[in-house]
Design a protein around this motif. Structure first.
Motif, PDB file in Angstrom:
ATOM      1  N   VAL A  61       0.840  -1.207   0.000  1.00  0.00           N
ATOM      2  CA  VAL A  61       0.000   0.000   0.000  1.00  0.00           C
ATOM      3  C   VAL A  61       0.873   1.255   0.000  1.00  0.00           C
ATOM      4  CG1 VAL A  61      -1.644   1.324   1.389  1.00  0.00           C
ATOM      5  CG2 VAL A  61      -1.988  -1.123   1.042  1.00  0.00           C
ATOM      6  N   SER A  62       1.939   1.233   0.772  1.00  0.00           N
ATOM      7  CA  SER A  62       2.852   2.382   0.827  1.00  0.00           C
ATOM      8  C   SER A  62       3.512   2.603  -0.542  1.00  0.00           C
ATOM      9  CB  SER A  62       3.921   2.136   1.887  1.00  0.00           C
ATOM     10  OG  SER A  62       4.867   3.139   1.871  1.00  0.00           O
ATOM     11  N   GLY A  63       3.965   1.535  -1.167  1.00  0.00           N
ATOM     12  CA  GLY A  63       4.580   1.659  -2.489  1.00  0.00           C
ATOM     13  C   GLY A  63       3.597   2.159  -3.531  1.00  0.00           C
ATOM     14  N   LEU A  64       2.364   1.659  -3.493  1.00  0.00           N
ATOM     15  CA  LEU A  64       1.364   2.129  -4.447  1.00  0.00           C
ATOM     16  C   LEU A  64       1.012   3.596  -4.235  1.00  0.00           C
ATOM     17  CD1 LEU A  64      -1.045  -0.940  -4.571  1.00  0.00           C
ATOM     18  CD2 LEU A  64       0.534  -0.162  -6.361  1.00  0.00           C
ATOM     19  N   SER A  65       1.046   4.049  -2.993  1.00  0.00           N
ATOM     20  CA  SER A  65       0.728   5.444  -2.724  1.00  0.00           C
ATOM     21  C   SER A  65       1.805   6.369  -3.310  1.00  0.00           C
ATOM     22  CB  SER A  65       0.570   5.696  -1.234  1.00  0.00           C
ATOM     23  OG  SER A  65       1.819   5.607  -0.575  1.00  0.00           O
TER      24      SER A  65
END
Length: 68
Positions: A61-65
């Protein structure tokens, strides 16, 4: 660890020619402590596999954000 990091930053800013420590960051300390307490409470209830899954999902989720 977060409190220790803040203390080290405050002490390191006391040297000659160093930048001053921004005391406004102290305002975020209650949120930091609440978040850490909630994280530790959730950690108690997870086994190793569930914890690994939770960490991996949060990393995704952090990488996608960052991409958005």
């Amino acid at each position: 660890m977060q409190l220790a990091a803040l203390a080290i930053l405050a002490l390191s800013s006391l040297g000659a020619g160093a930048r001053h420590f921004d005391l406004a960051g102290i305002v975020y300390m209650p949120a930091m402590l609440i978040g850490s307490s909630c994280g530790m409470a959730c950690f108690k209830w997870l086994n190793d596999r569930q914890f690994a899954l939770a960490v991996n999902l949060l990393l995704i989720v952090s990488g996608l954000s960052f991409l958005l």
